[in-house]
Design a protein around this motif. Structure first.
Motif: not given
Length: 151
Positions: A84-98, A113-123
Motif C-alpha cells: 500500500g506504499t507509493g505515490w500519486a500525482v495529479t496535474a490539471s490544466g488547459l489542453a489542446e490537440v497537437i 499508443g494504444w490505437a491508431h487513426g481517429p482514436h489516437d490523439t496527442l494533447l
C-alpha cells in the motif's frame, strides 16, 4: 496464533516540485476529461512526456472530444499492492490537440499508443495545478502509546 495488526497507513502531501519530478520519471497515466455531449466523466489510459513545462499526452480518445481548449486532469500513480506504499500525482490544466504534423510525428515516435487513426490523439496540457501524495505506513514509536512516524 493471531496475526499482528497491520500498520496504519498515512497519506503525506509532497511539494509541487517533487510531484513534477515523479511525473517526469513515469511513462503512463490516466487522462480524465468531461464528454460534453454525454455530460459524463471519462478516463482513458495515456502515455506522456514532460517537456518545457508542458505535459504531452498520447491517448486513445477522438480528437473531436477536444474541439476547443478544455481543462483536463492527468493522474499518475505507483502503488505497491502488497504494502500500500507509493505515490500519486495529479496535474490539471488547459489542453489542446497537437495539430502541427512535424510535432505530432515527433511525439508519435517517442510515445507509445494504444490505437491508431481517429482514436489516437496527442494533447498538450499546460499544468496549472500539480498535487501529489506519498503513501506510507505509520510506525509506532518505541515505547510510545499510539504515536506514529512515517517510514
Amino acid at each position: 496464533m493471531t496475526t499482528p495488526p497491520t500498520s496504519a497507513r498515512r497519506m503525506v502531501d509532497i511539494s509541487g516540485e517533487e510531484a513534477l519530478y515523479l511525473l517526469e520519471g513515469s511513462k503512463q497515466g490516466r487522462l480524465v476529461y468531461e464528454q460534453r455531449d454525454a455530460i459524463t466523466i471519462t478516463i482513458r489510459p495515456a502515455s506522456h512526456v514532460l517537456e518545457y513545462g508542458r505535459l504531452i499526452v498520447r491517448t486513445p480518445v477522438p480528437a473531436a472530444a477536444f474541439s476547443a481548449r478544455v481543462t483536463v486532469t492527468y493522474h499518475v500513480d505507483q502503488i505497491n499492492p502488497a504494502t500500500g506504499t507509493g505515490w500519486a500525482v495529479t496535474a490539471s490544466g488547459l489542453a489542446e490537440v497537437i495539430t502541427n504534423e512535424d510535432e505530432a510525428a515527433h511525439y508519435r515516435r517517442i510515445l507509445p499508443g494504444w490505437a491508431h487513426g481517429p482514436h489516437d490523439t496527442l494533447l498538450r496540457i499546460h499544468p496549472q495545478a500539480v498535487t501529489g501524495y506519498r503513501f506510507a505506513h505509520a510506525a509506532r514509536a518505541a515505547g510510545g502509546a499510539g504515536r506514529s512516524a512515517p517510514r
